[in-house]
Write an enzyme that holds these catalytic residues in place. Structure first.
Site, short mmCIF file in Angstrom:
data_model
loop_
_atom_site.label_atom_id
_atom_site.label_comp_id
_atom_site.label_asym_id
_atom_site.label_seq_id
_atom_site.Cartn_x
_atom_site.Cartn_y
_atom_site.Cartn_z
N LYS A 140 0.86 -1.19 0.00
CA LYS A 140 0.00 0.00 0.00
C LYS A 140 0.89 1.23 0.00
O LYS A 140 2.02 1.19 0.48
CB LYS A 140 -0.88 0.01 1.26
P1 NAD Z 1 -12.88 7.58 -3.42
O1 NAD Z 1 -11.86 8.62 -3.15
O2 NAD Z 1 -13.30 7.31 -4.81
O3 NAD Z 1 -14.19 7.89 -2.55
C1 NAD Z 1 -14.14 8.11 -1.17
C2 NAD Z 1 -15.51 8.60 -0.73
O4 NAD Z 1 -15.49 8.75 0.71
C3 NAD Z 1 -15.89 9.97 -1.31
O5 NAD Z 1 -17.26 9.97 -1.65
C4 NAD Z 1 -15.64 10.91 -0.12
O6 NAD Z 1 -16.45 12.09 -0.17
C5 NAD Z 1 -16.06 10.01 1.02
N1 NAD Z 1 -15.55 10.48 2.31
C6 NAD Z 1 -14.32 10.99 2.60
N2 NAD Z 1 -14.29 11.39 3.87
C7 NAD Z 1 -15.50 11.13 4.39
C8 NAD Z 1 -16.09 11.31 5.67
N3 NAD Z 1 -15.39 11.88 6.67
N4 NAD Z 1 -17.37 10.92 5.86
C9 NAD Z 1 -18.09 10.36 4.87
N5 NAD Z 1 -17.59 10.16 3.62
C10 NAD Z 1 -16.30 10.53 3.41
O7 NAD Z 1 -12.32 6.25 -2.71
P2 NAD Z 1 -12.70 4.73 -3.03
O8 NAD Z 1 -11.73 4.20 -4.01
O9 NAD Z 1 -14.17 4.64 -3.27
O10 NAD Z 1 -12.33 4.03 -1.63
C11 NAD Z 1 -13.23 4.02 -0.54
C12 NAD Z 1 -12.82 2.92 0.42
O11 NAD Z 1 -12.83 1.66 -0.27
C13 NAD Z 1 -11.41 3.04 1.00
O12 NAD Z 1 -11.40 2.50 2.31
C14 NAD Z 1 -10.57 2.18 0.09
O13 NAD Z 1 -9.37 1.72 0.72
C15 NAD Z 1 -11.55 1.04 -0.13
N6 NAD Z 1 -11.27 0.23 -1.33
C16 NAD Z 1 -11.22 0.79 -2.57
C17 NAD Z 1 -10.97 0.00 -3.68
C18 NAD Z 1 -10.98 0.55 -5.08
O14 NAD Z 1 -10.90 -0.24 -6.02
N7 NAD Z 1 -11.09 1.84 -5.27
C19 NAD Z 1 -10.75 -1.39 -3.52
C20 NAD Z 1 -10.83 -1.94 -2.24
C21 NAD Z 1 -11.08 -1.12 -1.15
#
Ligand code: NAD
Length: 423
Positions: free
Chosen positions: A113
């Site tokens: 990561k």
């Molecule tokens: P992203 O940046 O596309 O979206 C993040 C979202 O979280 C946004 O809508 C943002 O406004 C919201 N957010 C941020 N702070 C916040 C708060 N304090 N309260 C409420 N909402 C809040 O990120 P993503 O890729 O969707 O990732 C989200 C989660 O999923 C993370 O934990 C990431 O590690 C996990 N994840 C992502 C992937 C992937 O393929 N993108 C894969 C596995 C896990």
């Protein structure tokens, strides 16, 4: 007893959480203590300074990290996160979770990561590009298609991956798409990668609903986060007839007991307007989002949002962890006692890394996949992993989380033991 070094990682509550989970697994499965001691720490971590010339000419410097939990099972694989709260302990914990996740899915990857402690919304496109290229230069010595392959995570996207691919390709002297996954399709990305994590979350939710004999058309969902994972999860649940009654992001939260028009919300947010101004729902307090009554609750934003103080207030039947580490161990115990069906993060959000694996294979072989192939194989691997986790949970009377982590940890432990000390 083997020596487990107390380390700089231990000052981080997120890393302590990952360690606590590993200790819980060690309590139920047969693990050699020496191997456990090695798995409790990442293989290596690189801390870098990332100076960026801002558009007005001055220079800001940000802290960057890349952590490889292991290289035992293949290249380390894991996202790159841009968020102000990124620190070494968080990245180390996320890299450990990636190791277990790849192992649960039987992917030939280890966990990694990375991240930069920066708020990407404060950067212009040009500043973002310069930041990403400089970060890539700084971590160049430990990345490579056979060493460490990045992907998007919170605050990063396809474009970020394109800049990394370009910077790396310029160094090696040829186009090297296999250095990252989650990149644009035009430069070797795979169709369906953007949607993969949300789709995988929804495959798991549908399995859980079927097992509990709950009709999706009579079900409601609440989703925290409307980024990549949250928005696709909402769209896919909506398409399967579930009513999304509340959604939140960093701007706040909205609710509509009759169901939010998700395609319309998606279009609204794509225009750059805050989710809270969406006309088809009413604003609610952000703190009330997770406790809104629903069939399925999906945290898809940050870590540790479900903790000892709010766990007892949750009113869902299924908790599907789209985010990494959304539930603290204290909250986990409360939820397990209250009978909530938990689909743990290492299984629930594994669709992203699974399609990243397809993309890596596609780029290594220079043989393109169709979206149908991607989705069929994603569904097959997700359902297979879900079935193995549930079978172990049932046969050993374990929680889904302990069963999932046990599968992952034991696979890595077996490989480490076979290979010996070096990986
Ligand atoms: P992203 O940046 O596309 O979206 C993040 C979202 O979280 C946004 O809508 C943002 O406004 C919201 N957010 C941020 N702070 C916040 C708060 N304090 N309260 C409420 N909402 C809040 O990120 P993503 O890729 O969707 O990732 C989200 C989660 O999923 C993370 O934990 C990431 O590690 C996990 N994840 C992502 C992937 C992937 O393929 N993108 C894969 C596995 C896990």
């Amino acid at each position: 007893m083997p020596h487990v070094a107390s380390s700089i990682y231990d000052s981080s509550p997120i890393f302590r959480m990952a360690r606590k989970q590993l200790d819980a697994v060690a309590g139920v499965v047969d693990l050699h203590p020496d191997v456990l001691a090695r798995m409790a720490m990442p293989k290596r971590a690189l801390l870098v300074s990332v100076p960026v010339r801002r558009d007005d000419g001055h220079i800001d410097t940000f802290a960057g990290y890349r952590v490889q939990h292991s290289l035992t099972s293949g290249p380390s694989k894991g996202g790159l996160r841009y968020h102000p709260a990124v620190d070494l302990g968080e990245v180390a914990a996320l890299s450990m979770w990636m190791s277990w996740k790849c192992a649960i899915m039987n992917l030939p990857f280890s966990g990694g990561k990375g991240g930069i402690a920066v708020d990407p919304s404060t950067l212009s496109m040009g500043e973002r590009e310069r930041l990403t290229r400089r970060y890539t230069e700084e971590v160049l010595s430990i990345i490579g298609p056979r060493q460490d392959v990045m992907a998007p995570d919170m605050g990063t996207d396809e474009q970020t991956m394109a800049w990394i691919m370009d910077t790396y390709s310029m160094k090696v002297g040829y186009a090297c798409p296999e250095i990252v996954t989650g990149k644009p399709v035009e430069i070797g990305g795979i169709t369906g990668r953007r949607e993969a994590t949300g789709r995988g979350v929804v495959f798991c939710i549908m399995q859980a609903l079927a097992e509990m004999e709950i009709d999706p058309a009579q079900s409601t969902a609440v989703v925290q986060g409307f980024g990549n994972v949250g928005s696709v999860t909402c769209l896919e649940l909506h398409a399967r007839g579930l009513k999304i009654v509340a959604v939140g992001d960093r701007a706040g939260a909205i609710a509509n007991p009759s169901g939010i028009d998700i395609p319309a919300l998606n279009q609204f947010v794509a225009t750059g307007r805050p989710l809270t101004e969406f006309p088809g729902a009413s604003e609610i307090a952000a703190d009330d989002l997770l406790t809104t009554p629903c069939t399925v609750l999906v945290p898809a934003a940050l870590e540790r949002v479900i903790h000892a103080q709010n766990a007892g207030l949750l009113r869902c039947r299924i908790l599907a962890e789209g985010a990494n580490g959304p539930t603290t161990p204290e909250a986990d115990a409360i939820l397990t006692d209250s009978g909530i069906y938990i689909i743990p993060d290492v299984l629930c959000n594994a669709g992203g890394v699974t399609v990243s694996y397809f993309e890596w294979v596609q780029d290594l072989q220079q043989f393109m996949w169709t979206e149908d192939q991607v989705n069929q194989n994603l569904s097959k691997l997700m359902l297979d992993a879900f079935g193995r986790v549930r079978a172990l949970a049932r046969s050993r009377s374990l929680s889904n989380r302990t069963a999932a982590l046990s599968l992952g940890v034991q696979k890595v432990a077996r490989e480490m033991t076979r290979r010996g000390l070096f990986p």
